[in-house]
Motif scaffolding. Structure first.
Motif, PDB file in Angstrom:
ATOM      1  N   LEU A 134      14.690  10.678 -20.809  1.00 56.27           N
ATOM      2  CA  LEU A 134      14.409  11.916 -21.501  1.00 56.27           C
ATOM      3  C   LEU A 134      14.478  13.226 -20.511  1.00 56.27           C
ATOM      4  CD1 LEU A 134      11.559  10.380 -23.976  1.00 56.27           C
ATOM      5  CD2 LEU A 134      14.007  11.190 -24.416  1.00 56.27           C
ATOM      6  N   LYS A 135      13.885  13.077 -19.354  1.00 58.64           N
ATOM      7  CA  LYS A 135      13.781  14.162 -18.416  1.00 58.64           C
ATOM      8  C   LYS A 135      14.830  14.688 -18.132  1.00 58.64           C
ATOM      9  CE  LYS A 135      11.591  16.711 -15.507  1.00 58.64           C
ATOM     10  NZ  LYS A 135      10.759  17.636 -16.060  1.00 58.64           N
TER      11      LYS A 135
ATOM     12  N   VAL B 245      13.982   2.338 -14.242  1.00 61.14           N
ATOM     13  CA  VAL B 245      14.114   3.502 -14.932  1.00 61.14           C
ATOM     14  C   VAL B 245      13.489   3.524 -16.258  1.00 61.14           C
ATOM     15  CG1 VAL B 245      16.243   4.741 -16.191  1.00 61.14           C
ATOM     16  CG2 VAL B 245      16.526   3.375 -13.980  1.00 61.14           C
ATOM     17  N   ASP B 246      12.772   4.674 -16.372  1.00 61.81           N
ATOM     18  CA  ASP B 246      11.644   4.627 -17.479  1.00 61.81           C
ATOM     19  C   ASP B 246      12.255   5.488 -18.346  1.00 61.81           C
ATOM     20  OD1 ASP B 246       9.446   5.266 -18.877  1.00 61.81           O
ATOM     21  OD2 ASP B 246       8.249   5.409 -16.916  1.00 61.81           O
ATOM     22  N   ILE B 247      11.757   5.375 -19.700  1.00 61.39           N
ATOM     23  CA  ILE B 247      12.030   6.025 -20.758  1.00 61.39           C
ATOM     24  C   ILE B 247      11.923   7.913 -20.332  1.00 61.39           C
ATOM     25  CG2 ILE B 247      11.449   6.939 -22.984  1.00 61.39           C
ATOM     26  CD1 ILE B 247      10.968   3.896 -23.705  1.00 61.39           C
ATOM     27  N   VAL B 248      10.996   7.773 -19.730  1.00 63.41           N
ATOM     28  CA  VAL B 248      10.425   9.250 -19.436  1.00 63.41           C
ATOM     29  C   VAL B 248      11.785   9.679 -18.341  1.00 63.41           C
ATOM     30  CG1 VAL B 248       8.848  10.498 -17.895  1.00 63.41           C
ATOM     31  CG2 VAL B 248       8.102   8.704 -19.499  1.00 63.41           C
ATOM     32  N   HIS B 249      12.320   9.099 -17.646  1.00 61.51           N
ATOM     33  CA  HIS B 249      13.097   9.457 -16.536  1.00 61.51           C
ATOM     34  C   HIS B 249      14.534   9.777 -17.405  1.00 61.51           C
ATOM     35  CE1 HIS B 249      11.348   6.567 -13.534  1.00 61.51           C
ATOM     36  NE2 HIS B 249      10.526   7.715 -13.573  1.00 61.51           N
TER      37      HIS B 249
END
Lengths: 251, 146, 1021, 224
Positions: free
Chosen positions: B53-54, B47-51
């Motif tokens: 925030l998305k 799980v990425d920060i990008v996910h």
């Protein structure tokens, strides 16, 4: 004492035998106490044990069920089912402390006016001797009985009894009667216990000891029954008071 | 209750623990709010920060990551990395003037079906109290929609 | 099955007992080329471990670690699980046995049952829930536990009244009352017995009042109480009134070390540790303070990291450990329990607890004893399978092997180790029929969909009424039709049923569907099944996505059908959105080098090399010293008294003679490259003239058995007086009939020399047993010798307890000392003119008298610690980790005790942890079995859910190299970007999430795919 | 490597407040390696800005791209087809980036999203430390591979000041006194006497102090 208390008795009589017997008793001018009120059903098999509990709840002191002799049922074997149901009801009444003496099942043919009258006389005397049903002290028991008798489990078991013990179960053999009776007894007890607990926790969450006190059951029995209810999502843990958990009806 | 705000919450659950715990909650017929929708990942380390925030950008009212117990990660330490990322996104939300509690990290084992339900209830209650995400609260101008 | 009896060797094997040991043995053999029949008398596999809440010493969730193994064994093409069955007889001989197996009726068709549980809900008959140890009830139709394999219900015929209600409720038509016992004859080449243990029933121990009060529970019952899937859903409560206990007592050695009442003279080996675990977990479970007290005789925390665990419980968690004997438990009216106990000093004490846990010991299940009788294998005095130390997994009948707790009470890792050892031993003689009975699934070629737009088919499942009875399935189906790229939708009563699978296959081909979405149950249980269907229809199995609309929807939102329907639509929309982005993930075949490198020429290393060679593969055995044999050269006998020297010389001889073994003496490993299946290792050998010669060895796997050595004591006048010796020196002296031993009148053994100290906070495991054995030997050669053993805890685990008992009978005296107050040995100067005439004097505080005792021994034997050999460079070359004590760290303390986290590398022997020779042999054989999973194959498949690097985007920043939990990525200096070996990648995706250049994608979980799901969720209509 | 830190969100928001459409440009060079301006950070910042705009109910389009390097005109040239489609361009490269961009596209506005901090390296994953001050005249050879110009708070070249306290600099407990380290290493190697030689005053003309610098390699310069 006997003079002051006039019990109310509700009778369910089957159309073909007991009711006709009662008619004959009238035609024959046979005398019996006037405490009985009769509801005619086509077959004693129509009498749901829940009817009896309702009668007791609503103010009757005893319930009398009359049907054809075994083998003579107008609907072949409706009365055999009645027998099974009344037996279950009797067990439940015993467990609840109300006692099986509050109900009576009698077989009376259309010709048996005298035996009918005698049974009524005898039952009336027995109820009179027992005294009035103290409903205020039996609220929980009566509510519990209604709940228990409405469970699919008891209704199914009482209905399947003859099939599996007398004819053939799914394995093409007859289920051992003692085994079946053990299952039945366990079901009757646990369903009644659970019903009382449900009745209490549906009003407000309670802890095990409170439940034991209200139901009159041993503490550990309450713990076990709660477990059963929890497993079937009928009760759940709802908060603690110190180290004591409280249980509530599942949301 | 009927007019209560019904949040949409996405839960990133690791295959080995949290997702399995959710299945167990099902097997045990536990009940929890339907607001929780699970997106399965092999490990919360994925799980990425990008996910996260998305999801917020898309209008999630709440987002959480649920992985194995600390020390029990099937992939050694993915759950610890996930926690750091969740913490980072919490900071970003605070900078944005959003409630950091909308994003959370949970740890549970695959045998903890009841805990899964508890988390779902806890998170739904929390987000209900916070109200809809401010991302959704504003009428969205045409130009911003892609 | 092949029903015809043959006398020829067969490549099938039978494993009896499907607990964790049986599962491990089955997987090892099935993965190494044998067809396995896994027989169990229960309705599902998993054994005792499935009932546990957590496992020591890592406090890992037991179900979390075992369930992947359950699933693997359940779906393995070459493992035939025969549940509900007993082995009736075994004819024939090793290599060609004929086993008659009676399959008792389950009355449920495993293939058809979907485990939806509808039958359980309506069944009117209750029975004791054995899985929850009777703390709970189940129905006459039941499944042992939600994660059971096979995942199918069974009817308990003894409880069932035959009412037929379940059949009416079962929409899958899985119920078959006509089921009858069936007998099958299996032709198998070898048999492994892994029937496990049952837990001792303390009902017979009157003074403990078990069975007379519900707040007195056994440890296994307590395990269920702690379990989140147990009767109280993981809330710690006492059974009687559900109060949260404030004080719990654990009583050790219930049914263990008790000849008088339990008839069990042995130590159950696991109870001390599980009790400590339970105290810690119990404390974690409650928010209120919990006082935990453990009543014990000796604390036997003898395994890897066990002593640290014990210390943590004592010092950090404040668990009280009370050395005592229990007098009685007396139940009080309010549910509390009064315990009377006697301290070491003889003082009688009383204390009241809210709950008591009886740490019940292990005993062989009666069914296992009966089976052993039918098979004609020898049992020991306690009805466990009899084995010899030098052949730890062989039973008395050739071709029948044993592992796990049926061989002796033991913990999970030891069982797993033995299981692999048994697998290796059982297949040694079957090497030439490897791969002869195994099945291969014939599959059509995969259709190439590249360049095609997604054409998605959505299959919505009703799951009987499990989904359809709550959510509006037709509405979900029609909703799916409206989603992008969806060209086909349908709903089925049971998507997983055989006929639906056939239908789906047809539809996929007819309509040219290239992505499949199934909305049904959980991918955890059903994804492999659907993937198989896809594959059979010519689709790559990754062109599949699931929406979990049962376990995570209709089962948990039963009361809100509208919400469940809406959520199901959300989940389907998410799955379809991801499906549009999924791509086929082809697997690549990599050739395998069919040889194994073994480092270390001690017993473990030699057994490993010999094991590999006997399996028919080349072994390279590397020893840095000039002789083989390691520590065993000094050992006199095994704990059961088998002489070590003849065994060792036979072993050395066999290793030298075997054509498949090449030995490199005085050789060191200097460099290792490559990955599982294909390593290349550079060896440097020192020849007689001191010249170095290097050899490059290709190998598919490696076993590190680098051994250990004895600690050289600095205490107790060691080195200052010739009669102070270590216990290995004692063995050497005994062999030489040294006069220091023969003439000794007063011998003192001092335990824990260099072990269980601040510097070395571990127990050396073997020393108690060794001292007991030595003391007994001394008594036999000189019955008049007076012997004292000074100890902290006597850790004679398992059957070794019998030595302790014999020693006491023989008059050996035991004095316990505290670590803070160790014995003091001093020298009294003798005649200055005579060397070595000084006398030894020893002072120790007696634990019963509480007073110092002075002894003048003429022999002091120090049970000195076992240390791992120094091998820093070697470990670095293999990139394998060592712990703070220097022992190698296995991949998982419970279920992967011989594997390293790096694939293809294994460990054995003292390098892992101190252990006895039988345990070393077992671990070496286990390592052989693990390597067979690799080198017995011609190729391994790699690919699928792994991380791949996009070189264009890679900034060679090292983030992936630094953050991978397994250290797999590396920067390829020639290619100029990071590379992640497909064969090694575990597929967690940490690197993909950390990569600052977004150069790494985790296949099947790409950013695009994950974000597509998120986007889909929030673009709700 | 050039090390940088992301500017605070509010600072970036203030720069682009009047924009409706912006382009975020990352750089695959140093700022990717130090985890501040690669594609991932571009995505994070873009998402954050979009969320902020949505909260405010303000229209904002943020597009994301990464250049191989922003310090070479040829790579910068690659933005040509799109650069005018935006109200502003935010560079996530070091300070060189926005300048090369604005030189190439004088008509466009360029904003920095990061603060360029120093020349240094990662001492551990996630921790970067300064090692070089770019003074133009390297003297590290006097100090066995340690640079007092960059690593001494006062850039002292002939021993520590009185603020050296148990190996730490008085400026902060987190800063090692480089002179302490130099002395230790020299002592260990038995060459402490080296430090008796006075290092002459440094010519700071080659550093920034001499004005903006240029580096020319005649043999590389293309005439044609």
């Amino acid at each position: 004492m006997e003079t002051s208390f006039q019990p109310k008795i509700l009778a369910f009589l089957c159309n073909w035998c007991a009711y006709a017997g009662a008619d004959l008793a009238g035609v024959s001018r046979l005398q019996y106490p006037p405490n009985i009120r009769v509801i005619r059903t086509m077959c004693s098999g129509r009498v749901d044990p829940l009817f009896a509990i309702r009668a007791l709840k609503e103010g009757f002191d005893g319930v009398f069920v009359g049907g054809c002799h075994i083998g003579d049922c107008h609907y072949q074997d409706g009365n055999v089912y009645t027998l099974k149901r009344m037996d279950m009801l009797a067990r439940l009444l015993d467990i609840s402390g109300i006692g099986r003496k509050r109900i009576r099942l009698v077989w009376a043919s259309a010709a048996e006016a005298q035996p009918y009258a005698d049974s009524v006389t005898d039952f009336t005397a027995s109820i009179t001797a027992s005294g009035p049903l103290d409903r205020s002290r039996q609220t929980l028991a009566l509510a519990g009985l209604s709940r228990a008798l409405a469970t699919p489990r008891l209704r199914w078991l009482v209905g399947i009894d003859r099939q599996v013990t007398e004819r053939s179960n799914v394995y093409h053999e007859k289920t051992d009667t003692a085994h079946f009776q053990r299952v039945m007894q366990e079901a009757v007890e646990t369903e009644y216990h659970k019903a009382m607990i449900q009745e209490i926790i549906s009003q407000a969450p309670a802890n095990v000891r409170e439940l034991a006190e209200k139901t009159g059951l041993p503490v550990y029995t309450v713990s076990l029954r709660l477990n059963d209810l929890e497993r079937n999502a009928q009760a759940e843990l709802r908060g603690h008071e110190g180290r004591t958990p409280r249980f509530a009806a599942a949301a | 209750m009927s007019d209560a705000f019904e949040p949409t919450i996405i839960a990133f659950c690791c295959k080995y623990c949290a997702y399995a715990a959710a299945d167990l909650a099902g097997s045990m017929r536990l009940s929890y709010p339907a607001n929780i929708k699970i997106s399965q990942v092999p490990c919360t380390g994925r799980v990425d920060i990008v996910h996260l925030l998305k999801a917020i950008e898309d209008g999630a009212d709440g987002v959480y990551v649920a992985g194995c117990m600390e020390g029990d990660c099937h992939f050694v330490s993915g759950n610890l990395k996930a926690l750091k990322r969740v913490t980072c996104v919490k900071k970003t939300l605070a900078e944005l003037g959003m409630e950091p509690e909308r994003v959370e990290m949970f740890n549970l084992s695959s045998a903890m079906g009841p805990r899964f339900a508890e988390i779902a209830i806890e998170m739904t209650d929390r987000i209900r109290k916070l109200g809809p995400s401010p991302v959704r609260r504003q009428p969205q101008p045409e130009a911003a929609a892609e | 099955m092949n029903l015809q009896k043959t006398t020829e060797k067969t490549g099938s094997v039978m494993v009896v007992g499907a607990g964790v040991a049986g599962i491990q043995a089955s997987l090892d053999m099935a993965n190494a080329g044998y067809f396995v029949h896994l027989v169990d008398n229960s309705t599902s596999v998993g054994g005792l471990m499935a009932q546990l809440d957590k496992t020591f010493p890592t406090n890992d969730c037991a179900m979390c670690v075992i369930s992947p193994f359950l699933v693997e064994v359940g779906r393995h093409l070459n493992i035939n699980i025969i549940s509900n069955s007993e082995v009736e007889s075994l004819e024939g001989q090793a290599g060609a046995f004929h086993a008659t197996v009676r399959n008792d009726p389950r009355y449920i068709d495993i293939e058809k049952c979907t485990a939806c549980g509808q039958c359980r809900q309506i069944c009117p008959v209750t029975a004791i829930n054995e899985f929850d140890c009777g703390l709970d009830l189940r129905k006459a139709i039941y499944i042992k536990y939600p994660q059971a394999v096979p995942l199918a219900y069974a009817i308990d015929r003894s409880a069932c009244i035959g009412c037929g209600l379940c059949e009416k409720a079962c929409l899958a038509e899985a119920i078959s009352y006509a089921d009858t016992p069936r007998r099958t004859v299996l032709n198998v080449g070898a048999v492994i017995l892994s029937m496990g243990s049952s837990v001792y029933d303390p009902s017979g121990l009157d003074t403990l009042a078990y069975g007379r009060h519900p707040n007195i529970v056994t440890s296994l019952e307590f395990e269920r109480i702690l379990s989140a899937s147990g009767p109280y859903k993981g809330h710690l409560m006492r059974p009687y009134d559900r109060e949260i206990p404030e004080k719990i007592a654990w009583l050790q050695c219930v049914g263990s070390r008790d000849i008088n009442r339990a008839g069990h003279g042995y130590c159950s080996s696991v109870c001390c540790m599980y009790a400590i675990k339970q105290t810690m977990i119990a404390k974690e479970h409650v928010s209120t303070p919990l006082d935990a007290a453990v009543f014990y005789m000796d604390m036997r925390t003898y395994g890897k990291d066990f002593d640290k665990y014990y210390t943590r419980a004592k010092d950090e968690k404040h668990v009280r450990f009370i050395r005592s004997r229990i007098h009685t438990i007396e139940p009080l009216k309010n549910g509390d329990l009064n315990i009377r106990y006697v301290l070491e000093s003889g003082d009688v004490q009383e204390e009241t607890f809210n709950m008591v846990v009886l740490s019940a010991g292990l005993s062989p299940p009666p069914s296992a004893i009966a089976l052993a009788g039918r098979l004609g294998i020898d049992l020991n005095a306690y009805h466990y399978a009899q084995t010899a130390d030098i052949r730890p997994v062989n039973t008395s009948r050739e071709g029948i092997y044993v592992c796990g707790a049926f061989q002796g009470p033991k913990d999970i890792p030891q069982s797993v180790m033995e299981a692999s050892a048994a697998a290796a031993s059982a297949t040694e003689t079957l090497a030439d029929v490897r791969w002869t009975q195994t099945k291969v699934r014939e599959l059509p070629a995969e259709v190439d969909f590249s360049g095609q737009k997604p054409r998605i088919g959505v299959f919505v499942c009703n799951c009987g009424i499990n989904i359809g009875g709550v959510a509006d399935v037709p509405a979900i189906r029609e909703y799916a039709r409206s989603l992008p790229h969806v060209i086909h939708v349908e709903d089925n009563l049971f998507t997983c049923s055989q006929d639906t699978q056939e239908k789906i296959k047809q539809v996929l081909v007819e309509k040219g569907i290239n992505r499949v979405v199934v909305a049904s149950c959980s991918p955890r249980t059903h994804e492999p099944l659907f993937q198989e269907t896809l594959r059979e229809a010519g689709l790559n199995k990754y062109l599949f996505e699931m929406a979990n609309i049962r376990d995570q929807n209709t089962w948990v939102h039963m009361a809100s059908p509208a919400k469940a329907t809406a959520k199901a639509k959300d989940l389907v929309r998410m799955a379809v959105a991801k499906a549009a982005y999924i791509e086929p993930l082809p697997q690549v075949m990599l050739d395998v080098t069919n040889s194994v490198l073994v480092v270390g020429g001690g017993v473990a290393g030699m057994e490993a090399a010999l094991g590999v060679a006997r399996q028919g593969y080349q072994a390279w055995l590397v020893e840095r010293g000039h002789q083989l044999g390691g520590m065993a050269r000094q050992l006199r006998s095994t704990w059961q008294g088998e002489p070590v020297a003849p065994y060792l010389s036979d072993l050395i001889d066999a290793v030298h003679r075997h054509e498949h073994i090449q030995i490199f003496m005085e050789t060191q490993v200097v460099h290792v490259t490559g990955t599982i299946g294909n390593f290349t290792t550079t060896l440097v050998t020192q020849d007689d003239e001191g010249k170095e010669k290097s050899t490059v060895i290709p190998h598919g796997a490696a076993i590190l058995a680098t051994g250990g050595h004895e600690y050289a004591p600095t205490e107790y006048q060691y080195g200052a007086h010739p009669s102070v010796m270590t216990h290995l020196e004692f063995d050497v002296a005994a062999t030489k009939q040294d006069n220091r031993l023969l003439s000794a009148k007063l011998a003192v053994f001092i335990q824990c020399v260099g072990s269980r100290s601040a510097e070395r906070p571990y127990c050396s495991r073997v020393c108690c047993t060794h001292s007991l054995k030595s003391a007994l030997w001394l008594k036999t050669i000189n019955p008049d010798v007076q012997i004292f053993i000074l100890y902290r805890d006597i850790r004679a685990y398992g059957f070794r307890e019998s030595l302790y008992q014999k020693a006491r009978e023989a008059g050996v005296q035991f004095i316990r000392f505290e670590s803070e107050n160790p014995p003091v040995v001093s020298l009294t100067p003798g005649d200055p003119s005579e060397p070595n005439s000084s006398r030894l004097s020893l002072t120790v505080t007696d634990h019963i008298l509480q007073r110092p005792i002075i002894l003048n021994p003429d022999l002091v034997v120090l049970a000195s610690a076992i240390l791992p050999n120094e091998n820093k460079k070697l470990f670095e070359a293999f990139k394998v980790p060592a712990n703070a004590d220097g022992f190698l760290v296995e991949a998982h303390a419970k279920l992967r005790p011989v594997d390293f986290a790096s694939e293809g590398l294994f460990l054995a022997g003292l390098a892992h942890y101190p252990k006895t020779i039988d345990e070393s042999i077992a671990q070496a054989k286990a390592a052989v079995s693990r390597t067979m999973n690799i080198v017995s194959k011609t190729a391994i498949m790699v690919g699928s859910v792994i991380a791949v690097v996009n070189p264009e985007r890679c900034a060679v920043c090292l983030t992936c190299v630094r953050t991978c939990p397994y250290g797999i990525p590396r920067i390829d200096p020639e290619k100029g970007h990071a590379v992640i070996a497909a064969v090694e990648c575990h597929g967690c995706g940490v690197c993909a999430s950390e990569c600052p250049g977004k150069a790494i994608a985790l296949k099947h979980f790409t950013d695009e795919q994950i974000n597509a799901k998120t986007d889909a969720l929030f673009q709700a209509a | 490597m050039i090390v940088a830190d992301r500017k605070s969100l509010s600072e970036i928001q203030d720069m682009v407040r009047d924009c409706r459409k912006i382009l975020l440009v990352g750089c695959k060079g140093c700022v990717t390696v130090c985890n501040v301006g690669g594609l991932k950070e571009v995505q994070v910042l873009a998402a954050t800005l979009r969320i902020a705009a949505k909260i405010e109910g303000r229209p904002l389009i943020v597009e994301e791209t990464v250049l191989e390097r922003q310090c070479d005109p040829e790579y910068v040239e690659m933005l040509k087809p799109v650069v005018d489609n935006f109200d502003a361009v935010v560079s996530m490269a070091c300070g060189v980036g926005p300048q090369f961009l604005s030189e190439a596209y004088p008509q466009q506005r360029f904003f920095p999203a990061v603060n360029t901090t120093f020349f240094g390296g990662a001492v551990a994953h996630g921790i970067w430390e300064e090692r070089c001050a770019g003074c133009g005249t390297c003297i590290i050879h006097y100090f066995d591979g340690m640079c007092p110009v960059a690593r001494c708070s006062k850039s002292l070249m002939n021993g520590p000041c009185g603020g050296s306290d148990h190996g730490k600099c008085e400026i902060s407990r987190n800063i090692n006194c480089i002179w302490d380290m130099i002395v230790r290493k020299k002592t260990e190697q038995g060459r402490l006497n080296d430090l008796l030689d006075i290092v002459p005053a440094k010519n700071w003309q080659t550093a920034r102090d001499g004005g903006p610098r240029q580096s020319r390699r005649e043999e590389l310069i293309q005439n044609g």
